[in-house]
Design a protein around this motif. Structure first.
Motif, PDB file in Angstrom:
ATOM      1  N   CYS A   7       0.834  -1.215   0.000  1.00  0.00           N
ATOM      2  CA  CYS A   7       0.000   0.000   0.000  1.00  0.00           C
ATOM      3  C   CYS A   7       0.861   1.254   0.000  1.00  0.00           C
ATOM      4  O   CYS A   7       0.586   2.199  -0.736  1.00  0.00           O
ATOM      5  CB  CYS A   7      -0.937   0.004   1.208  1.00  0.00           C
ATOM      6  SG  CYS A   7      -2.234  -1.238   1.143  1.00  0.00           S
ATOM      7  N   PHE A   8       1.908   1.250   0.824  1.00  0.00           N
ATOM      8  CA  PHE A   8       2.815   2.398   0.874  1.00  0.00           C
ATOM      9  C   PHE A   8       3.422   2.657  -0.502  1.00  0.00           C
ATOM     10  O   PHE A   8       3.461   3.795  -0.971  1.00  0.00           O
ATOM     11  CB  PHE A   8       3.909   2.154   1.917  1.00  0.00           C
ATOM     12  CG  PHE A   8       4.881   3.285   2.033  1.00  0.00           C
ATOM     13  CD1 PHE A   8       4.594   4.377   2.823  1.00  0.00           C
ATOM     14  CD2 PHE A   8       6.086   3.259   1.352  1.00  0.00           C
ATOM     15  CE1 PHE A   8       5.492   5.438   2.933  1.00  0.00           C
ATOM     16  CE2 PHE A   8       6.991   4.301   1.450  1.00  0.00           C
ATOM     17  CZ  PHE A   8       6.684   5.394   2.243  1.00  0.00           C
ATOM     18  N   CYS A   9       3.877   1.588  -1.150  1.00  0.00           N
ATOM     19  CA  CYS A   9       4.488   1.733  -2.487  1.00  0.00           C
ATOM     20  C   CYS A   9       3.489   2.260  -3.509  1.00  0.00           C
ATOM     21  O   CYS A   9       3.857   3.015  -4.411  1.00  0.00           O
ATOM     22  CB  CYS A   9       5.057   0.397  -2.949  1.00  0.00           C
ATOM     23  SG  CYS A   9       6.490  -0.143  -1.991  1.00  0.00           S
ATOM     24  N   LEU A  10       2.229   1.869  -3.364  1.00  0.00           N
ATOM     25  CA  LEU A  10       1.199   2.349  -4.285  1.00  0.00           C
ATOM     26  C   LEU A  10       0.838   3.809  -4.025  1.00  0.00           C
ATOM     27  O   LEU A  10       0.456   4.530  -4.951  1.00  0.00           O
ATOM     28  CB  LEU A  10      -0.056   1.477  -4.179  1.00  0.00           C
ATOM     29  CG  LEU A  10       0.108   0.029  -4.647  1.00  0.00           C
ATOM     30  CD1 LEU A  10      -1.146  -0.758  -4.325  1.00  0.00           C
ATOM     31  CD2 LEU A  10       0.431  -0.040  -6.129  1.00  0.00           C
ATOM     32  N   LEU A  11       0.958   4.242  -2.783  1.00  0.00           N
ATOM     33  CA  LEU A  11       0.582   5.611  -2.435  1.00  0.00           C
ATOM     34  C   LEU A  11       1.658   6.642  -2.750  1.00  0.00           C
ATOM     35  O   LEU A  11       1.343   7.789  -3.071  1.00  0.00           O
ATOM     36  CB  LEU A  11       0.245   5.699  -0.943  1.00  0.00           C
ATOM     37  CG  LEU A  11      -1.027   5.008  -0.490  1.00  0.00           C
ATOM     38  CD1 LEU A  11      -1.109   4.991   1.033  1.00  0.00           C
ATOM     39  CD2 LEU A  11      -2.241   5.686  -1.090  1.00  0.00           C
ATOM     40  N   THR A  12       2.917   6.267  -2.647  1.00  0.00           N
ATOM     41  CA  THR A  12       3.976   7.273  -2.759  1.00  0.00           C
ATOM     42  C   THR A  12       4.083   7.965  -4.115  1.00  0.00           C
ATOM     43  O   THR A  12       4.484   9.135  -4.143  1.00  0.00           O
ATOM     44  CB  THR A  12       5.347   6.701  -2.354  1.00  0.00           C
ATOM     45  OG1 THR A  12       5.605   5.507  -3.061  1.00  0.00           O
ATOM     46  CG2 THR A  12       5.404   6.457  -0.858  1.00  0.00           C
ATOM     47  N   PRO A  13       3.737   7.342  -5.245  1.00  0.00           N
ATOM     48  CA  PRO A  13       3.832   8.120  -6.495  1.00  0.00           C
ATOM     49  C   PRO A  13       2.859   9.303  -6.546  1.00  0.00           C
ATOM     50  O   PRO A  13       3.127  10.287  -7.214  1.00  0.00           O
ATOM     51  CB  PRO A  13       3.485   7.107  -7.588  1.00  0.00           C
ATOM     52  CG  PRO A  13       3.811   5.787  -7.004  1.00  0.00           C
ATOM     53  CD  PRO A  13       3.490   5.929  -5.529  1.00  0.00           C
ATOM     54  N   GLN A  14       1.737   9.211  -5.821  1.00  0.00           N
ATOM     55  CA  GLN A  14       0.759  10.289  -5.857  1.00  0.00           C
ATOM     56  C   GLN A  14       0.941  11.308  -4.741  1.00  0.00           C
ATOM     57  O   GLN A  14       0.263  12.327  -4.714  1.00  0.00           O
ATOM     58  CB  GLN A  14      -0.671   9.725  -5.753  1.00  0.00           C
ATOM     59  CG  GLN A  14      -1.104   8.947  -6.955  1.00  0.00           C
ATOM     60  CD  GLN A  14      -0.754   7.472  -6.841  1.00  0.00           C
ATOM     61  OE1 GLN A  14      -0.320   6.998  -5.810  1.00  0.00           O
ATOM     62  NE2 GLN A  14      -0.914   6.742  -7.920  1.00  0.00           N
ATOM     63  N   SER A  15       1.801  11.002  -3.781  1.00  0.00           N
ATOM     64  CA  SER A  15       1.962  11.911  -2.648  1.00  0.00           C
ATOM     65  C   SER A  15       3.360  11.768  -2.065  1.00  0.00           C
ATOM     66  O   SER A  15       4.169  10.980  -2.550  1.00  0.00           O
ATOM     67  CB  SER A  15       0.916  11.600  -1.573  1.00  0.00           C
ATOM     68  OG  SER A  15       1.149  10.325  -1.016  1.00  0.00           O
ATOM     69  N   SER A  16       3.609  12.472  -0.996  1.00  0.00           N
ATOM     70  CA  SER A  16       4.915  12.369  -0.347  1.00  0.00           C
ATOM     71  C   SER A  16       4.977  11.097   0.497  1.00  0.00           C
ATOM     72  O   SER A  16       3.949  10.536   0.885  1.00  0.00           O
ATOM     73  CB  SER A  16       5.145  13.578   0.555  1.00  0.00           C
ATOM     74  OG  SER A  16       4.271  13.523   1.670  1.00  0.00           O
ATOM     75  N   ALA A  17       6.182  10.652   0.798  1.00  0.00           N
ATOM     76  CA  ALA A  17       6.363   9.484   1.650  1.00  0.00           C
ATOM     77  C   ALA A  17       5.787   9.759   3.038  1.00  0.00           C
ATOM     78  O   ALA A  17       5.211   8.868   3.668  1.00  0.00           O
ATOM     79  CB  ALA A  17       7.841   9.109   1.738  1.00  0.00           C
ATOM     80  N   LEU A  18       5.913  10.982   3.502  1.00  0.00           N
ATOM     81  CA  LEU A  18       5.382  11.352   4.820  1.00  0.00           C
ATOM     82  C   LEU A  18       3.861  11.193   4.856  1.00  0.00           C
ATOM     83  O   LEU A  18       3.304  10.610   5.789  1.00  0.00           O
ATOM     84  CB  LEU A  18       5.783  12.790   5.159  1.00  0.00           C
ATOM     85  CG  LEU A  18       5.350  13.318   6.514  1.00  0.00           C
ATOM     86  CD1 LEU A  18       5.960  12.492   7.642  1.00  0.00           C
ATOM     87  CD2 LEU A  18       5.768  14.771   6.656  1.00  0.00           C
ATOM     88  N   HIS A  19       3.199  11.699   3.826  1.00  0.00           N
ATOM     89  CA  HIS A  19       1.736  11.574   3.760  1.00  0.00           C
ATOM     90  C   HIS A  19       1.329  10.112   3.614  1.00  0.00           C
ATOM     91  O   HIS A  19       0.388   9.653   4.263  1.00  0.00           O
ATOM     92  CB  HIS A  19       1.178  12.402   2.604  1.00  0.00           C
ATOM     93  CG  HIS A  19      -0.316  12.386   2.553  1.00  0.00           C
ATOM     94  ND1 HIS A  19      -1.008  11.562   1.710  1.00  0.00           N
ATOM     95  CD2 HIS A  19      -1.243  13.072   3.271  1.00  0.00           C
ATOM     96  CE1 HIS A  19      -2.310  11.742   1.893  1.00  0.00           C
ATOM     97  NE2 HIS A  19      -2.476  12.655   2.836  1.00  0.00           N
TER      98      HIS A  19
END
Length: 77
Positions: free
Chosen positions: A40-52
């Protein structure tokens, strides 16, 4: 069959080999019960920051999203 990296990539690999091996060890140390959240983290990071993305993952874990599943669109926004 042995594969040989192009010289440019081999040179870059040699320069960063220790960092690469450390990162691979980091991934290997993640327990199987956390793989879903890593994905999930890997899928989220392209659209937002790693922090978010990390904030969202922590909320998903708190909701036990992997086990219970639910509408989390409000968290993803």
């Amino acid at each position: 069959m042995s594969k040989v990296l192009p010289l440019e990539l081999a040179t870059l690999y040699d320069l960063r080999r220790d960092e690469i091996l450390e990162r691979l060890a980091d991934f290997a140390s993640v327990s199987q019960d956390q793989w879903f959240y890593e994905l999930c983290f890997c899928l989220l990071t392209p659209q937002s920051s790693a922090l978010h993305a990390n904030t969202v993952i922590e909320k998903l874990k708190h909701l036990n999203f992997q086990r219970d599943g639910q509408d989390v669109l409000h968290i993803l926004r």
